[in-house]
Design an enzyme around this catalytic site. Structure first.
Site, PDB file in Angstrom:
ATOM      1  N   SER A  61     -10.148  -0.006   7.080  1.00 10.85           N
ATOM      2  CA  SER A  61      -9.342   0.191   5.845  1.00 10.85           C
ATOM      3  C   SER A  61      -9.075  -0.929   5.300  1.00 10.85           C
ATOM      4  O   SER A  61      -8.681  -1.082   4.147  1.00 10.85           O
ATOM      5  CB  SER A  61      -8.534   1.334   5.688  1.00 10.85           C
ATOM      6  OG  SER A  61      -9.165   2.502   5.855  1.00 10.85           O
ATOM      7  N   LYS A  81       0.814  -1.154  -0.011  1.00 12.92           N
ATOM      8  CA  LYS A  81      -0.152   0.098   0.127  1.00 12.92           C
ATOM      9  C   LYS A  81       0.985   1.310  -0.079  1.00 12.92           C
ATOM     10  O   LYS A  81       2.006   1.196   0.736  1.00 12.92           O
ATOM     11  CB  LYS A  81      -0.928   0.249   1.102  1.00 12.92           C
ATOM     12  CG  LYS A  81      -1.867   1.287   1.398  1.00 12.92           C
ATOM     13  CD  LYS A  81      -2.854   1.042   2.362  1.00 12.92           C
ATOM     14  CE  LYS A  81      -3.773   2.202   2.729  1.00 12.92           C
ATOM     15  NZ  LYS A  81      -4.699   1.934   3.649  1.00 12.92           N
ATOM     16  N   SER A 114      -9.721   2.559   3.120  1.00  7.99           N
ATOM     17  CA  SER A 114      -8.758   3.235   2.137  1.00  7.99           C
ATOM     18  C   SER A 114      -7.961   2.516   1.446  1.00  7.99           C
ATOM     19  O   SER A 114      -7.498   2.766   0.459  1.00  7.99           O
ATOM     20  CB  SER A 114      -7.983   4.053   3.059  1.00  7.99           C
ATOM     21  OG  SER A 114      -7.261   3.383   3.920  1.00  7.99           O
TER      22      SER A 114
END
Lengths: 480, 483
Positions: B174, B75, B150
């Site tokens: 997330s 990420k 997210s």
């Protein structure tokens, strides 16, 4: 302005840089004076993703300080974020302590003009220092040096217990002495290791409520503290007496102009939005750790002074002087020990010639060119009457300017005191014979002439005659 | 090849069936082929192939570990030395991190091959991946819908088989919410289990990195590498890391499952409720018993979260000031101008909203009413979980109230967007571990089952998830066009 009508109230906030090897939340070194930004690591730069890790040495130093002022040590204290934007504050917040500081209420005793007074310490908390903004040499821009960012500070906040600039200075000196005794701060004020903000207010004598205070920032020497506070007191009294009102504000002391000027008012003051720093765990101090640190506490200035009076027969003033720093006190005690216990001579020499010479040369005791070994060598020769006190001053000059020992200097320069009374008697007889006029004067009652004879003898013997013996013999001969 | 799990790929690499370089090329090609999903912010083919070659060497020498030669992706919130780390923001579009996050270092040491950096909501603030400076990520199951957020790029990339396993971070859901919306497995570990060093902070007391994979077994393999104490992170916990693969095969007889009645009330899509009930039925067949539990303070989780997280972020994001790194406005006239325009021009709307909320909540005169109150609620919620978990081994429930919603559907209504994390946020407030696993489909869109466990019981969660995946095949389904 009528000072008799007003009472002054002063509280000090003193920032001491803790003498740790590395920063409070990173492994970067804390040494002063490096090229800009070479001592700032990723954590000090506040790069995205970095996290603080608490330096345990800083915690130990704070505890040490707390124990030395007999303060409460918080079993549980918390780091908080103090939020404000400034270019030399990399994270946009300073990690400090707010609601739960590591050191609670304690005290410090001071003395002004022979009057002792106890000043309360409200709290002392750990925090990180910011970097420095450099406004010169950047052609209208500002340079940022983050070497200092993250240096550990212990902010020591006093109660508003001081009633004059003199007391404030005495408190500051006492604190300065203490942190150096504890070896938690180098005390170097030029380099900013020991900085002071003063909260000053005045009130009519007899009034119990405090007046509105102004905070004076940026006072970095004992001299300036006294001047800045006195200046501020005058400003406030003048203002009130002329019908004005003191407003709560932060004022900056300008040492060049010797004045304070307004920096920001209360309305303009930041809302720092303190909240506990979620990156750091609460600090817990166990009883065991406290005991362990307590065992490392050195003898503190007050106790040392009492001991010097007791053990070495010093007067209050000498004891105060010789315990004003740990190095000086240690130096003194080494001289006493190495001179075979000549405490009185050591006291006189240290408070007189040694400190005088250091003062003149602008040196502190750690840079004294005459170390205890050589000084005690000199003192031994005074004590055993090898040389007179007067000759000793000559020897001291040579000790100061060279590397020879006292014995070597006495030997080379032939300074050994003349103990052969027969030789001295011969000299005295010659002088009396050659100065009959003065002899008459003396015998007719002009005692002052005696000094002339002593001078003559000393001149003939190049000062090597024992003054007491000379006096005795001269007196006997002159009186005939 | 791209349909194989990490466990299968690891076996193939070790037996010499294929090389890491071959594998890496296959996945790099798929990333290029499916660029339209917008799952990656940065692809790093050269570094990946170099790492793959090094991995092949290790494999040949026999000095390989569990993940040597396995392609993964990070990420874009994890700092990677020499590679852009954007955090999904214009603010860091020019930021090349000068150091590796601890998690990245651990993957590098394990010999994993990083293919690139994954798209995400800006600074991890969002539930749909629509707040990214790099544009929304599309859900491979229906490209008109969001992948969740997210960690939306992470979830979409795994679901679309662009990479077999990735990292995500979870502050309020997330990892779990996008895992559920994209039909994959996502584990949020206990707070403190995985180092946060080098993971750009959103809300420090809630943020936690974790693995996102197709199966629980693969998640166990990634977590094995990610977990552990880090002296650079004071909030990481110094506790031994168990062998997660060793316990995943335990049978579930005697397992007690708690179902909080508050999870099945108003707002939950009936179709999802039915799927969760079916999954719980499956667990009954595996030998578990089920019990209702109650957590009366759960309803305060969202308001408490939206005080605490913004408060922390308002300070965490202060370092983005245009002074030392990241975006700086052009020709600032003075310091205030430098700050206001750099931040004003480079932060997106949602980030600004949360900074403002947080700044307000911490302000003099409001602190007690907001921040302190929220912290009290947080403690009450933790107590609720503690009590429930003293009665049962794990708690189960939905991950999201609905399946993936349409792109743009909720961007105008922050409250509706925040409510999509209603079942996940409380777990972050309590700091507990939780996993989201595929449990079925509603109108052809994936639905996730959430399993919450005791502190540091990741091994138990992985075991409970793996046993379910032995008797179901939801986790094996691929979206159309990505088979």
């Amino acid at each position: 302005m009528d000072n008799q009508k007003w009472e002054v109230v002063i509280g000090l906030e003193i920032h001491t840089q803790l003498a740790t090897q590395s920063k409070i939340f990173s492994g970067a070194p804390t040494a002063y004076g490096a090229e800009p930004n070479v001592q700032a690591c990723a954590v000090d730069l506040g790069l995205p993703g970095v996290l603080p890790v608490l330096n345990e040495e800083a915690v130990r130093m704070a505890v040490k300080f707390g124990l030395a002022i007999e303060a409460e040590i918080a079993p549980y204290s918390v780091f908080a974020r103090k939020n404000y934007f400034y270019p030399d504050l990399p994270k946009g917040y300073q990690i400090s302590q707010f609601e739960l500081p590591i050191v609670g209420k304690g005290y410090l005793d001071i003395e002004v003009d022979g009057v002792k007074k106890r000043i309360g310490v409200t709290r002392a908390h750990l925090e990180e220092d910011a970097g420095k903004s450099l406004h010169e040499d950047f052609h209208g821009l500002t340079g940022i040096d983050l070497n200092r960012a993250g240096t550990p500070l212990l902010e020591i906040v006093s109660e508003p217990d001081m009633r004059s600039a003199k007391e404030a200075v005495a408190y500051m000196r006492q604190l300065h002495e203490l942190v150096r005794y504890l070896e938690i701060c180098d005390g170097n004020m030029q380099e900013g290791s020991f900085r002071c903000d003063a909260n000053v207010s005045v009130r009519p004598k007899g009034q119990s409520e405090f007046g509105t205070r102004a905070e004076i920032k940026n006072i970095n020497s004992f001299k300036f503290v006294e001047k800045a506070i006195n200046h501020e007191i005058e400003r406030q009294i003048d203002l009130i007496e002329m019908g004005g009102r003191v407003v709560q504000e932060t004022r900056l002391y300008d040492a060049n102009k010797d004045e304070t000027r307004s920096m920001r008012s209360k309305e303009e003051a930041n809302d720092y939005r303190y909240f506990p720093d979620p990156d750091l765990l609460p600090v817990s101090i166990s009883e065991a750790l406290k005991a362990q640190i307590k065992a490392t506490l050195p003898e503190l200035p007050g106790a040392k002074k009492l001991r010097f009076i007791e053990q070495y027969g010093q007067d209050d003033e000498s004891a105060t002087t010789l315990t004003s720093s740990r190095e000086l006190a240690d130096f003194y005690e080494q001289v006493v020990q190495q001179s075979g216990g000549q405490a009185k001579l050591a006291t006189n020499w240290m408070t007189g010639d040694v400190l005088g010479a250091l003062n003149k040369a602008g040196l502190d005791i750690s840079h004294c060119p005459v170390r205890p070994e050589r000084l005690s060598g000199l003192i031994k020769r005074i004590a055993d009457n090898t040389i007179s006190g007067k000759i000793a001053k000559q020897v001291f000059d040579k000790l100061w300017n060279g590397t020879a020992t006292a014995d070597e200097i006495i030997e080379q320069d032939g300074l050994v005191q003349i103990t052969d009374m027969g030789a001295i008697e011969a000299i005295i007889d010659t002088i009396i014979a050659n100065n009959q006029g003065q002899v008459e004067q003396f015998r007719s009652g002009k005692d002052k002439v005696f000094g002339f004879f002593v001078g003559q003898v000393m001149k003939e013997t190049q000062g090597k005659a024992n003054p007491a013996e000379v006096n005795k013999m001269l007196m006997a001969k002159l009186k005939g | 090849m791209h349909n194989k799990t990490i466990a299968e790929l690891a076996r193939g690499l070790r037996s010499g069936e294929f090389s890491s370089v071959e594998l890496t090329r296959i996945f790099l090609d798929r990333i290029t082929q499916h660029q339209n999903l917008n799952a990656f912010v940065t692809v790093t083919p050269d570094q990946a192939l170099a790492q793959a070659e090094a991995a092949d060497k290790r494999l040949a020498e026999g000095s390989s570990g569990l993940l040597t030669g396995i392609p993964i992706a990070q990420k874009d919130i994890f700092c990677t030395d020499g590679v852009k780390t954007s955090c999904g923001s214009k603010m860091l579009d020019n930021f090349i991190a000068p150091y590796d996050a601890t998690v990245v270092t651990k993957f590098n040491e394990a010999g994993a091959v990083m293919l690139g950096k994954l798209n995400m909501d800006e600074f991890a603030m969002g539930s749909s991946n629509e707040t990214s400076y790099y544009g929304p990520v599309l859900n491979p199951w229906d490209t008109k819908t969001v992948p969740g957020g997210s960690s939306g790029g992470s979830a979409a990339a795994v679901a679309a088989r662009l990479v077999p396993g990735v990292t995500g971070t979870d502050t309020g859901g997330s990892i779990r919410q996008p895992a559920a919306l994209c039909g994959i497995t996502g584990l949020k570990p206990t707070y403190g289990r995985v180092s946060r060093y080098g993971m750009i902070a959103y809300a420090s007391s809630l943020d936690q990195g974790g693995p996102m994979t197709r199966t629980a077994e693969d998640a166990a393999m990634l977590l094995q590498t990610m977990a552990g104490f880090d002296e650079k992170d004071s909030t990481s916990v110094d506790k031994p890391v168990p062998d997660y693969l060793a316990s995943i095969n335990q049978k579930l007889e005697g397992l007690t499952i708690g179902l909080p009645k508050e999870f099945f009330g108003e707002g939950l899509d009936a179709g999802i409720a039915a799927i969760i009930e079916t999954a719980v039925e499956e667990y009954r067949r595996l030998g578990a018993t089920v019990k209702e539990v109650s957590m009366p303070n759960l309803k305060y989780a969202i308001p408490a979260y939206y005080i605490i997280a913004p408060a922390e972020c308002s300070a965490n994001l202060s370092r983005f000031d245009g002074v030392r790194f990241g975006y700086r406005c052009e020709n600032p006239s003075d310091l205030t101008d430098l700050y206001t325009r750099s931040r004003g021009e480079a932060f997106g709307k949602e980030v600004k909203r949360r900074i403002l909320i947080g700044t307000y909540a911490l302000s003099a005169g409001y602190y007690d009413a907001y921040y302190l109150k929220a912290q009290k609620v947080r403690r009450l919620i933790s107590e609720d979980f503690k009590k429930a978990l003293s009665e049962v081994d794990v708690i189960m429930g939905p991950v999201t109230p609905s399946t993936a919603f349409g792109l743009g559907e909720k961007t105008g209504d922050p409250i509706q967007m925040y409510l999509s994390d209603i079942y996940t946020i409380a777990i972050n407030l309590a700091g507990l571990p939780a996993i989201s696993i595929p449990a079925g489909f509603l109108n052809a869109m994936p639905v996730g089952l959430q399993i919450i466990g005791q502190y540091f019981a990741e091994d138990r969660l992985l075991n409970v998830a793996h046993q379910y995946q032995q008797v179901t095949d939801w986790h094996q389904r691929s979206p159309k066009g990505f088979e």
